[in-house]
Design a protein around this motif. Sequence first.
Motif, PDB file in Angstrom:
ATOM      1  N   GLN A 138       0.834  -1.200   0.000  1.00  0.00           N
ATOM      2  CA  GLN A 138       0.000   0.000   0.000  1.00  0.00           C
ATOM      3  C   GLN A 138       0.874   1.257   0.000  1.00  0.00           C
ATOM      4  O   GLN A 138       0.636   2.194  -0.778  1.00  0.00           O
ATOM      5  CB  GLN A 138      -0.927   0.011   1.208  1.00  0.00           C
ATOM      6  N   GLN A 139       1.894   1.275   0.830  1.00  0.00           N
ATOM      7  CA  GLN A 139       2.792   2.423   0.867  1.00  0.00           C
ATOM      8  C   GLN A 139       3.551   2.581  -0.449  1.00  0.00           C
ATOM      9  O   GLN A 139       3.733   3.696  -0.956  1.00  0.00           O
ATOM     10  CB  GLN A 139       3.777   2.265   2.025  1.00  0.00           C
ATOM     11  N   LYS A 140       3.970   1.458  -1.013  1.00  0.00           N
ATOM     12  CA  LYS A 140       4.722   1.490  -2.263  1.00  0.00           C
ATOM     13  C   LYS A 140       3.845   1.991  -3.411  1.00  0.00           C
ATOM     14  O   LYS A 140       4.300   2.771  -4.259  1.00  0.00           O
ATOM     15  CB  LYS A 140       5.254   0.087  -2.557  1.00  0.00           C
ATOM     16  N   LEU A 141       2.603   1.558  -3.446  1.00  0.00           N
ATOM     17  CA  LEU A 141       1.690   1.993  -4.502  1.00  0.00           C
ATOM     18  C   LEU A 141       1.361   3.478  -4.369  1.00  0.00           C
ATOM     19  O   LEU A 141       1.297   4.206  -5.372  1.00  0.00           O
ATOM     20  CB  LEU A 141       0.405   1.160  -4.450  1.00  0.00           C
ATOM     21  N   ARG A 142       1.161   3.918  -3.144  1.00  0.00           N
ATOM     22  CA  ARG A 142       0.877   5.340  -2.948  1.00  0.00           C
ATOM     23  C   ARG A 142       2.065   6.193  -3.371  1.00  0.00           C
ATOM     24  O   ARG A 142       1.895   7.274  -3.956  1.00  0.00           O
ATOM     25  CB  ARG A 142       0.521   5.601  -1.485  1.00  0.00           C
ATOM     26  N   ALA A 143       3.268   5.695  -3.095  1.00  0.00           N
ATOM     27  CA  ALA A 143       4.463   6.417  -3.532  1.00  0.00           C
ATOM     28  C   ALA A 143       4.579   6.434  -5.050  1.00  0.00           C
ATOM     29  O   ALA A 143       5.222   7.332  -5.615  1.00  0.00           O
ATOM     30  CB  ALA A 143       5.713   5.787  -2.919  1.00  0.00           C
ATOM     31  N   ALA A 144       3.956   5.448  -5.715  1.00  0.00           N
ATOM     32  CA  ALA A 144       3.970   5.382  -7.176  1.00  0.00           C
ATOM     33  C   ALA A 144       2.800   6.124  -7.789  1.00  0.00           C
ATOM     34  O   ALA A 144       2.555   6.017  -8.996  1.00  0.00           O
ATOM     35  CB  ALA A 144       3.966   3.926  -7.633  1.00  0.00           C
ATOM     36  N   GLY A 145       2.056   6.872  -6.975  1.00  0.00           N
ATOM     37  CA  GLY A 145       0.970   7.696  -7.487  1.00  0.00           C
ATOM     38  C   GLY A 145      -0.389   7.030  -7.538  1.00  0.00           C
ATOM     39  O   GLY A 145      -1.304   7.552  -8.186  1.00  0.00           O
ATOM     40  N   THR A 228       2.890  -7.207 -11.449  1.00  0.00           N
ATOM     41  CA  THR A 228       1.632  -7.406 -12.188  1.00  0.00           C
ATOM     42  C   THR A 228       0.508  -6.575 -11.586  1.00  0.00           C
ATOM     43  O   THR A 228      -0.261  -5.919 -12.313  1.00  0.00           O
ATOM     44  CB  THR A 228       1.247  -8.897 -12.183  1.00  0.00           C
ATOM     45  N   LEU A 229       0.390  -6.589 -10.271  1.00  0.00           N
ATOM     46  CA  LEU A 229      -0.683  -5.869  -9.607  1.00  0.00           C
ATOM     47  C   LEU A 229      -0.473  -4.354  -9.679  1.00  0.00           C
ATOM     48  O   LEU A 229      -1.422  -3.593  -9.832  1.00  0.00           O
ATOM     49  CB  LEU A 229      -0.805  -6.332  -8.153  1.00  0.00           C
ATOM     50  N   ALA A 230       0.783  -3.932  -9.570  1.00  0.00           N
ATOM     51  CA  ALA A 230       1.058  -2.494  -9.678  1.00  0.00           C
ATOM     52  C   ALA A 230       0.695  -1.984 -11.067  1.00  0.00           C
ATOM     53  O   ALA A 230       0.158  -0.880 -11.210  1.00  0.00           O
ATOM     54  CB  ALA A 230       2.537  -2.223  -9.375  1.00  0.00           C
ATOM     55  N   ALA A 231       0.977  -2.778 -12.095  1.00  0.00           N
ATOM     56  CA  ALA A 231       0.605  -2.380 -13.455  1.00  0.00           C
ATOM     57  C   ALA A 231      -0.897  -2.332 -13.616  1.00  0.00           C
ATOM     58  O   ALA A 231      -1.429  -1.434 -14.286  1.00  0.00           O
ATOM     59  CB  ALA A 231       1.209  -3.357 -14.461  1.00  0.00           C
ATOM     60  N   LEU A 232      -1.601  -3.239 -12.976  1.00  0.00           N
ATOM     61  CA  LEU A 232      -3.069  -3.249 -13.056  1.00  0.00           C
ATOM     62  C   LEU A 232      -3.658  -1.983 -12.422  1.00  0.00           C
ATOM     63  O   LEU A 232      -4.622  -1.397 -12.943  1.00  0.00           O
ATOM     64  CB  LEU A 232      -3.611  -4.485 -12.348  1.00  0.00           C
ATOM     65  N   LEU A 233      -3.063  -1.553 -11.319  1.00  0.00           N
ATOM     66  CA  LEU A 233      -3.562  -0.383 -10.610  1.00  0.00           C
ATOM     67  C   LEU A 233      -3.035   0.926 -11.191  1.00  0.00           C
ATOM     68  O   LEU A 233      -3.394   2.012 -10.721  1.00  0.00           O
ATOM     69  CB  LEU A 233      -3.208  -0.466  -9.120  1.00  0.00           C
ATOM     70  N   GLY A 234      -2.173   0.843 -12.206  1.00  0.00           N
ATOM     71  CA  GLY A 234      -1.671   2.051 -12.848  1.00  0.00           C
ATOM     72  C   GLY A 234      -0.521   2.701 -12.130  1.00  0.00           C
ATOM     73  O   GLY A 234      -0.330   3.918 -12.254  1.00  0.00           O
ATOM     74  N   GLY A 235       0.252   1.908 -11.381  1.00  0.00           N
ATOM     75  CA  GLY A 235       1.404   2.470 -10.688  1.00  0.00           C
ATOM     76  C   GLY A 235       2.487   2.902 -11.651  1.00  0.00           C
ATOM     77  O   GLY A 235       2.746   2.257 -12.664  1.00  0.00           O
ATOM     78  N   LYS A 236       3.146   4.013 -11.350  1.00  0.00           N
ATOM     79  CA  LYS A 236       4.226   4.518 -12.178  1.00  0.00           C
ATOM     80  C   LYS A 236       5.494   3.734 -11.865  1.00  0.00           C
ATOM     81  O   LYS A 236       5.786   3.442 -10.715  1.00  0.00           O
ATOM     82  CB  LYS A 236       4.483   6.018 -11.906  1.00  0.00           C
TER      83      LYS A 236
END
Length: 237
Positions: A138-145, A228-236
């Motif tokens: 969660q923290q990593k994804l938020r940091a990726a926007g 894979t999940l970060a790409a699905l959620l649109g993470g930079k």
Amino acid sequence: MSPARRSGALRSAFVALALAAGLAGGCDTDKADLPPPPTPGQGRSNAVTAPGAAAPASAKAPASATAEAAPAAPRLLCAGQSPRPAPSSGGLTAVAAGGAEKLPANIGFGVGKWVWVNFWAAWCKPCLEEMPRLLGWQQKLRAAGVLVDLAFISIDDDERQLSRFLEAQPGTGVRASYWLPDGPQRAAWLRALGVKETTELPIHALAAPSGQVTCVIQGAVEDSDYPTLAALLGGKK
């Protein structure tokens, strides 16, 4: 036979004997000069190759023994799943440990951010093992926007079991969770996600900012699943 012919015949016989003796002696000498035949175990197939020299074909290791193992292919998460409306948030009870931030009464689907729902139970070992991973993601994804909230939903049979677990967690752990007791409301939640009630925990459901559930994962996630999940959620990247 005349004396002259008898003398010539004797001379020819002596010459023939001398030549035979000479030939016999020459073969013995040649044999003495030749190296002895190889003993068993010293033939070509058993030869020791010098360092740096090419080994005979029969001594080379098979290609399969020296080839490096190919990296494992990533799991096909969420592939082929059609979006579906997020479940109604009815039937949930918000539970929090003392001093922890209280949860909203309901989960906010479709309010402009991703919601990662995690169904778990205090008796589910894989669920507990992946909780730190989910919090870190969660923290990593938020940091990726990526705007994403984690919504833990316990399906423990007894709310007191859930409360004891939350109270025992450190400040960086899961200290607040929703509780969904057994009954029609739980069945409706799982049915809306296309999951059977007998499915093993954990269960993950990813709801897009639009309120549509785009991915349901049955079973624990692994570190290798993050890209894979970060790409699905649109993470930079």
